[in-house]
Design a protein around this motif. Structure first.
Motif, PDB file in Angstrom:
ATOM      1  N   SER A 175       0.844  -1.200   0.000  1.00 18.69           N
ATOM      2  CA  SER A 175       0.000   0.000   0.000  1.00 18.69           C
ATOM      3  C   SER A 175       0.875   1.244   0.000  1.00 18.69           C
ATOM      4  CB  SER A 175      -0.925   0.024   1.224  1.00 18.69           C
ATOM      5  OG  SER A 175      -0.175   0.247   2.396  1.00 18.69           O
ATOM      6  N   VAL A 176       0.283   2.334  -0.435  1.00 23.21           N
ATOM      7  CA  VAL A 176       1.002   3.606  -0.500  1.00 23.21           C
ATOM      8  C   VAL A 176       1.369   4.083   0.907  1.00 23.21           C
ATOM      9  CG1 VAL A 176       0.913   5.967  -1.384  1.00 23.21           C
ATOM     10  CG2 VAL A 176      -0.344   4.149  -2.565  1.00 23.21           C
ATOM     11  N   ILE A 230      -1.627  -3.099 -10.060  1.00 24.35           N
ATOM     12  CA  ILE A 230      -0.458  -2.232 -10.271  1.00 24.35           C
ATOM     13  C   ILE A 230      -0.809  -0.915 -10.946  1.00 24.35           C
ATOM     14  CG2 ILE A 230       1.158  -4.184 -10.403  1.00 24.35           C
ATOM     15  CD1 ILE A 230       1.428  -3.305 -13.473  1.00 24.35           C
ATOM     16  N   VAL A 231      -1.886  -0.870 -11.747  1.00 22.70           N
ATOM     17  CA  VAL A 231      -2.184   0.372 -12.471  1.00 22.70           C
ATOM     18  C   VAL A 231      -2.578   1.522 -11.556  1.00 22.70           C
ATOM     19  CG1 VAL A 231      -2.699  -0.580 -14.740  1.00 22.70           C
ATOM     20  CG2 VAL A 231      -4.526  -0.416 -13.025  1.00 22.70           C
ATOM     21  N   SER A 232      -3.079   1.194 -10.381  1.00 20.18           N
ATOM     22  CA  SER A 232      -3.309   2.281  -9.429  1.00 20.18           C
ATOM     23  C   SER A 232      -2.178   2.357  -8.398  1.00 20.18           C
ATOM     24  CB  SER A 232      -4.674   2.149  -8.739  1.00 20.18           C
ATOM     25  OG  SER A 232      -4.910   0.854  -8.269  1.00 20.18           O
ATOM     26  N   PRO A 288       1.466   4.078  -9.909  1.00 22.73           N
ATOM     27  CA  PRO A 288       1.484   5.536 -10.103  1.00 22.73           C
ATOM     28  C   PRO A 288       1.296   6.312  -8.797  1.00 22.73           C
ATOM     29  CG  PRO A 288       0.107   4.512 -11.781  1.00 22.73           C
ATOM     30  CD  PRO A 288       0.465   3.438 -10.786  1.00 22.73           C
ATOM     31  N   GLU A 289       0.392   5.855  -7.944  1.00 20.12           N
ATOM     32  CA  GLU A 289       0.155   6.612  -6.713  1.00 20.12           C
ATOM     33  C   GLU A 289       1.383   6.551  -5.796  1.00 20.12           C
ATOM     34  OE1 GLU A 289      -3.472   5.740  -4.527  1.00 20.12           O
ATOM     35  OE2 GLU A 289      -2.948   7.209  -2.984  1.00 20.12           O
ATOM     36  N   ASP A 296       4.026   8.969  -7.180  1.00 14.04           N
ATOM     37  CA  ASP A 296       3.692  10.356  -6.848  1.00 14.04           C
ATOM     38  C   ASP A 296       4.014  10.656  -5.391  1.00 14.04           C
ATOM     39  OD1 ASP A 296       2.762  10.748  -9.391  1.00 14.04           O
ATOM     40  OD2 ASP A 296       0.632  10.760  -8.850  1.00 14.04           O
ATOM     41  N   CYS A 351       3.178   2.510 -16.815  1.00 19.91           N
ATOM     42  CA  CYS A 351       2.569   3.285 -15.727  1.00 19.91           C
ATOM     43  C   CYS A 351       3.604   3.724 -14.701  1.00 19.91           C
ATOM     44  CB  CYS A 351       1.377   2.560 -15.101  1.00 19.91           C
ATOM     45  SG  CYS A 351       1.751   1.118 -14.132  1.00 19.91           S
ATOM     46  N   GLY A 376      -9.317   0.698 -12.102  1.00 22.53           N
ATOM     47  CA  GLY A 376      -8.017   0.992 -11.509  1.00 22.53           C
ATOM     48  C   GLY A 376      -7.230   2.084 -12.200  1.00 22.53           C
ATOM     49  N   ARG A 387      -1.268   7.467 -16.973  1.00 20.86           N
ATOM     50  CA  ARG A 387      -0.346   6.352 -16.761  1.00 20.86           C
ATOM     51  C   ARG A 387      -1.078   5.021 -16.820  1.00 20.86           C
ATOM     52  NH1 ARG A 387       2.468   8.978 -11.516  1.00 20.86           N
ATOM     53  NH2 ARG A 387       0.306   9.654 -11.281  1.00 20.86           N
ATOM     54  N   GLY A 388      -2.251   4.981 -16.210  1.00 23.86           N
ATOM     55  CA  GLY A 388      -3.069   3.777 -16.284  1.00 23.86           C
ATOM     56  C   GLY A 388      -3.505   3.497 -17.719  1.00 23.86           C
ATOM     57  N   ALA A 432      -1.876   4.341 -20.406  1.00 23.78           N
ATOM     58  CA  ALA A 432      -0.690   3.830 -21.102  1.00 23.78           C
ATOM     59  C   ALA A 432      -0.468   2.358 -20.782  1.00 23.78           C
ATOM     60  CB  ALA A 432       0.541   4.649 -20.701  1.00 23.78           C
ATOM     61  N   ALA A 433      -0.651   1.998 -19.525  1.00 28.13           N
ATOM     62  CA  ALA A 433      -0.468   0.597 -19.115  1.00 28.13           C
ATOM     63  C   ALA A 433      -1.458  -0.307 -19.825  1.00 28.13           C
ATOM     64  CB  ALA A 433      -0.628   0.468 -17.600  1.00 28.13           C
ATOM     65  N   ASP A 483      -4.866   5.988  -1.437  1.00 28.20           N
ATOM     66  CA  ASP A 483      -4.477   4.603  -1.181  1.00 28.20           C
ATOM     67  C   ASP A 483      -5.658   3.653  -1.335  1.00 28.20           C
ATOM     68  OD1 ASP A 483      -2.535   2.787  -0.641  1.00 28.20           O
ATOM     69  OD2 ASP A 483      -2.268   3.315   1.466  1.00 28.20           O
ATOM     70  N   ILE A 500      -6.491   0.034   0.064  1.00 27.40           N
ATOM     71  CA  ILE A 500      -6.926  -0.217   1.444  1.00 27.40           C
ATOM     72  C   ILE A 500      -8.055   0.719   1.898  1.00 27.40           C
ATOM     73  CG2 ILE A 500      -4.731  -1.270   2.148  1.00 27.40           C
ATOM     74  CD1 ILE A 500      -3.891   1.270   3.454  1.00 27.40           C
ATOM     75  N   SER A 554      -9.955   1.417  -7.086  1.00 31.71           N
ATOM     76  CA  SER A 554      -8.694   1.464  -6.344  1.00 31.71           C
ATOM     77  C   SER A 554      -7.799   2.618  -6.808  1.00 31.71           C
ATOM     78  CB  SER A 554      -7.947   0.137  -6.474  1.00 31.71           C
ATOM     79  OG  SER A 554      -7.355   0.019  -7.747  1.00 31.71           O
ATOM     80  N   GLY A 555      -8.157   3.253  -7.935  1.00 31.63           N
ATOM     81  CA  GLY A 555      -7.372   4.392  -8.413  1.00 31.63           C
ATOM     82  C   GLY A 555      -7.787   5.714  -7.802  1.00 31.63           C
ATOM     83  N   LEU A 610      -5.463   8.755  -7.020  1.00 38.70           N
ATOM     84  CA  LEU A 610      -4.906   9.589  -8.090  1.00 38.70           C
ATOM     85  C   LEU A 610      -5.864  10.699  -8.500  1.00 38.70           C
ATOM     86  CD1 LEU A 610      -3.454   6.645 -10.196  1.00 38.70           C
ATOM     87  CD2 LEU A 610      -2.107   8.356  -8.969  1.00 38.70           C
TER      88      LEU A 610
END
Lengths: 349, 349
Positions: free
Chosen positions: A137-138, A171-173, A176-177, A180, A210, B197, B202-203, B205-206, B243, B246, B316-317, B320
């Motif tokens: 987790s971030v 991974i796509v979220s 990148p998060e 950042d 990503c 997500g 970036r997402g 692009a992925a 995040d 979670i 989950s994104g 961002l």
């Protein structure tokens, strides 16, 4: 990530592909084959570090004529991964001090602060070794980089096979998060590796696109010639299982098949959703699930046969794993395909 | 995917970005703004299709001076998404026959064969409309394309906000495996869109890098100026939540806050893991969770305030998503960033 990042791993090629430190599966043969192909090979340590000592001795012997370039002459061009909650730090320190792998990958602590304790202890016995820390987790990523100084954060997604903290994100979220948050926090020099769900060069391309600096793959290497497997049925199951999102599952039941789980409660694991899992989900009591597993485990297939009563740890990318190859072929093919995918994606714009 | 694919959506630019058909949130203002920016805007239909009728009338009026190029003169350059289990097919047919959106997106049937029934019915009343079908696994994808003839499969990952079948996988495994299975099955002309997500370029692009023909984004558009939200606190929660792995969770409890869920049991939804979710997880009975929600829902914030007792559907994104922008800015920025990310990833190789 700083442009000098790859200098720490001078034997590697791009994109950076690491084989996961799968304890009990990723031994010296797999780790050295991956590094020889320009990837980053890891040995997954088990609780008994005497085994790791032998494995590192064997890896060193295997690599002695390869002349892989290392950043520090004293280090071995492979890594070692530890499950912190299960490993006596003092024992690990002795072995690491003796063999000095280029990377020490820390995962699954009983408490978050163990990352700091271990990082310090490892740097003390092997100052040239780089520290990689695996989180999911971030928030944990940010706390960990403030207290440790990892070279790389392995960001483990919810798609990953094997153990990790639950819940999580793809991974796509996640990547990148995290990137950042690290940049905002002044940690732009720390590398971010994506782990979980990637089982061919397309996944690698996605991770790079990503923002990942590299990729860790586990499930794909379960189909490598060099991996250590408990039964031939294990690999057969890996090769024939499709549609990982529904044919694998995250559950703590996989750790209870042979008795009480020794894993801390915040971790579960993703494995093939076989008979033990299905029984448990449909209401069969854990004792009966264990009984049925015990009977299956006595068979020649050790429970890895047709109905899959044993734990076959695998990620959601299992459906893309359909052929046995050498680890070297896997690394090279993933790399080539990743490059092609990125080129193709740009061409389609 | 056939090279002529984008000809079906001639008003669009590349990469193809669609706004999700979020029922109750994605109305005519959002859908038209997305399409105007060269994306594919969707209206999310609710059970009462009289509302959809008004929304489509409004969208048509809004678009009449825009001169967006459509493949068939009779169609509107936006799409409509239906939750099949909740929508009377006859009512939907009348409205679709009247307005002819360029795309009809079918999701969440009570039974899988409803995809076929709906596809046929929609093609009958609006032959030029393209059919998109949303699924979450490779197996269902393969069954659906054999019986329906969708133009696009929307592959919904486990990261997606809102409703979907549980369990699932991230796009990095789901998209490549689906693409392979479609190609092997002779369905290479069917487009695969990644959903779930991805909350910035970036997402996107992925998704493109791992083989998606386009991307569907939902959560990011919850921060658009044009989205319809039930309370200002809803958007504040979207902007400040980080995040997502979670801080959001998939659970059926979100559908039970106001009483018995009307969703079929195979679906749950991802939303912010607020007080209702936390209470339920910690053992508070559903009646008490409902009582606490009912009290919060009477406040000015309607339960979307600080402790989040209402359902704020998000993927989950969510971490961002930090700024309110117009839908046009969102589409353009995602597109530009996706291009940059792909170029950067190649440069790093």
């Amino acid at each position: 990530m700083s442009t000098s990042f790859q200098e720490h791993y001078p034997w590697t090629g791009r994109p950076l592909i690491a084989s996961a430190a799968m304890g009990g599966y990723a031994g010296p043969a797999l780790a050295t084959a991956v590094s020889r192909a320009g990837g980053i090979g890891f040995i997954g340590a088990l609780r008994d570090v005497a085994i790791l000592d032998q494995q590192l001795t064997s890896a060193k012997a295997s690599l002695q004529n390869d002349d892989l370039k290392v950043a520090s002459e004293s280090t071995l061009p492979i890594g070692v991964g530890f499950l912190l909650f299960a490993t006596p730090l003092d024992d690990a320190s002795v072995v690491i001090g003796r063999h000095k792998p280029a990377i020490i990958w820390l995962a699954c602590p009983a408490q978050e602060q163990d990352f700091g304790t271990w990082s310090k202890a490892m740097k003390k016995v092997s100052p040239s070794s780089r520290i990689w820390i695996q989180v999911a987790s971030v928030s944990v990523a940010l706390r960990v980089v403030s207290t440790c100084s990892p070279d790389v954060l392995v960001m483990q997604s919810s798609d990953a096979g094997g153990h990790g903290p639950f819940p999580g994100a793809g991974i796509v979220s996640l990547v990148p998060e995290t990137r950042d948050a690290l940049n905002r926090g002044g940690f732009s020099e720390i590398g971010v590796f994506a782990a979980g769900g990637m089982s061919d060069g397309r996944g690698v391309a996605a991770a790079l696109a990503c923002g990942a600096d590299g990729v860790v793959m586990g499930t794909l290497f379960l189909a490598s010639k060099e991996v250590e497997l408990p039964a031939k049925e294990f690999r057969e199951a890996i090769l024939k299982t499709n549609d990982g999102g529904i044919s694998t599952a995250r559950s703590a039941v996989f750790d209870q098949l042979a008795g009480k789980s020794f894993w801390p409660s915040e971790y579960d694991g993703r494995a093939i959703a076989g008979a033990s899992y299905k029984d448990f989900r449909s209401g069969v009591g854990i004792e009966e699930v264990q009984n049925r597993y015990a009977i299956a485990a006595k068979e020649a297939h050790k429970g890895f046969g047709e109905e899959v009563r044993a734990a076959i740890w695998a990620g959601s990318g299992i459906g893309l794993v359909t052929e046995v190859k050498t680890a070297g072929e896997i690394v090279t093919e993933c790399r080539d395909l990743a490059r092609l995918c990125l080129q193709k994606a740009i061409k389609c714009l």
